[in-house]
Design an enzyme around this catalytic site. Structure first.
Site, PDB file in Angstrom:
ATOM      1  N   LYS A  47       1.185  -1.225  -0.351  1.00  0.00           N
ATOM      2  CA  LYS A  47       0.038  -0.356   0.296  1.00  0.00           C
ATOM      3  C   LYS A  47       0.641   1.388   0.215  1.00  0.00           C
ATOM      4  O   LYS A  47       0.651   2.072  -0.792  1.00  0.00           O
ATOM      5  CB  LYS A  47      -0.824   0.326   0.776  1.00  0.00           C
ATOM      6  CG  LYS A  47      -2.064  -1.098   1.010  1.00  0.00           C
ATOM      7  CD  LYS A  47      -2.494  -1.454   2.392  1.00  0.00           C
ATOM      8  CE  LYS A  47      -3.686  -2.493   2.175  1.00  0.00           C
ATOM      9  NZ  LYS A  47      -4.530  -2.738   2.977  1.00  0.00           N
ATOM     10  N   GLN A 105      -4.647  -1.665   9.432  1.00  0.00           N
ATOM     11  CA  GLN A 105      -4.317  -3.027   9.211  1.00  0.00           C
ATOM     12  C   GLN A 105      -5.499  -3.312   9.901  1.00  0.00           C
ATOM     13  O   GLN A 105      -4.659  -4.109  10.852  1.00  0.00           O
ATOM     14  CB  GLN A 105      -3.174  -3.324   8.823  1.00  0.00           C
ATOM     15  CG  GLN A 105      -2.904  -4.766   7.931  1.00  0.00           C
ATOM     16  CD  GLN A 105      -2.917  -3.784   7.052  1.00  0.00           C
ATOM     17  OE1 GLN A 105      -3.028  -2.909   5.817  1.00  0.00           O
ATOM     18  NE2 GLN A 105      -3.996  -5.361   6.361  1.00  0.00           N
ATOM     19  N   ASP A 150     -11.172   2.830   4.516  1.00  0.00           N
ATOM     20  CA  ASP A 150     -10.946   1.509   3.609  1.00  0.00           C
ATOM     21  C   ASP A 150     -12.705   2.013   4.005  1.00  0.00           C
ATOM     22  O   ASP A 150     -13.070   0.681   3.046  1.00  0.00           O
ATOM     23  CB  ASP A 150     -10.755   0.642   5.253  1.00  0.00           C
ATOM     24  CG  ASP A 150     -10.028   0.518   5.335  1.00  0.00           C
ATOM     25  OD1 ASP A 150      -9.427  -0.357   3.821  1.00  0.00           O
ATOM     26  OD2 ASP A 150      -9.451   0.059   5.844  1.00  0.00           O
TER      27      ASP A 150
END
Ligand code: NAD
Length: 293
Positions: free
Chosen positions: A61, A105, A128
């Site tokens: 990422k 995460q 997200d």
């Protein structure tokens, strides 16, 4: 469009190609921002603990963000961090006006509750799209929000390959908050007739055989076999499982490839789209923040 292999006939839905187009257009938008001396968007990835798979995802990422010209930061916190200390980190990131997007995460260590962590992060930096505000916007059909990356990426693949959704029977196996549920809502938004299957569903194969669009987001290698698929169906393999040291999905790719009309490979299908949509969400949050200043 290319084929999965010589022995199969399903059209390969290439997530790498679709992600490449999206990233190229984001790179162009970023270049014009940088040329006009505005600050670049900034993404912060928070990792708690040492899960090896998470470390690989975080690295990818950050690398992708950097390749686009975004600012990025990896905050690596100890496995033993208390909820209170993690909340303090998130509060600090939230208050920092030079940070547009924050990703925590998953999975988190067992003593930390993912829903409380997302809630504390707040919607305005949740890249997200997991925050209840983003999911609520999805339920209500409010446009322009931040959508969960994996299902949004799947919808982009369907759009890129001009696969119509309207009026189709879509069966989504899996009802998680990050894939199955939001994807079902997006397909519904596209006017599909949606069935959600899960671990307690009876007669799974009967349902899957009636699917024009079949999505497997479960985490069980080869769960979907050739006899479970309607000839010519569009099959999307979200699963990421290790089998004999190799990355495989939830679909028996060899068998289903001879029955399906379209199939996403693993790797190279949904995975690259998830990262690309994360970058798109960072850009969306950045634009929202810039407009507010
Ligand atoms: P999850 O564990 O949260 O959810 C799994 C779902 O599968 C549950 O809703 C459960 O009810 C259902 N299920 C379990 N066993 C079943 C069975 N035998 N029959 C029918 N349904 C069953 O998982 P998740 O986070 O949604 O992820 C699912 C898979 O997708 C995992 O392999 C994950 O690694 C992968 N994934 C991939 C990406 C990507 O970018 N490619 C992104 C997210 C998740």
């Amino acid at each position: 469009m290319s084929q999965v292999s010589d022995t199969t006939h399903a059209v390969r839905l290439d997530g790498k190609v679709v992600a490449g187009h999206l990233l190229a257009s984001l790179r162009d938008s970023l270049q014009s921002v940088i040329k006009s001396s505005q600050r670049a968007p900034k993404l912060v990835v928070v990792q708690v603990g040492e899960d090896p798979a998470s470390s690989v995802y975080v690295k990818n990422k950050i690398k992708t963000a950097q390749s686009l010209g975004m600012a990025s930061e990896h905050r690596h916190l100890p496995e033993s961090i208390s909820e209170q200390a993690l909340f303090a980190e998130l509060d600090q990131l939230n208050q920092n006006p030079s940070i547009d997007a924050v990703l925590v995460q998953m999975p988190l260590p067992k003593h930390l509750d993912a829903l409380s962590v997302i809630d504390r992060l707040g919607a305005s930096k949740d890249v997200d799209g997991f925050h209840p505000v983003h999911l609520g916007n999805l339920v209500c059909g409010n446009p322009g929000g931040v959508l969960p990356c994996t299902p949004a990426g799947i919808m982009q693949i369907l759009e890129h390959y001009r696969i119509p959704v309207e009026g189709k029977h879509a069966v989504v196996i899996g009802r998680s908050n990050i894939v199955g549920k939001p994807l079902s809502l997006m397909l519904l938004q596209g006017n599909a007739t949606v069935t959600i299957a899960h671990s307690r569903t009876r007669n799974l194969s009967e349902l899957t055989r009636s699917a024009d669009i079949l999505v497997a987001a479960v985490g069980v290698a080869d769960l979907v076999t050739g006899d479970m698929v309607k000839p010519g169906a569009v099959v999307i393999d979200v699963g990421m499982n290790k089998k004999d040291g190799k990355l495989v999905g939830d679909i028996d790719q060899a068998a289903v490839g001879t029955v399906a009309g379209y199939l996403t490979p693993v790797p190279g299908g949904v995975g690259p789209m998830t990262i690309a949509m994360l970058m798109k969400n960072t850009w969306t949050l950045y634009q929202q923040h810039i407009l507010q200043v």
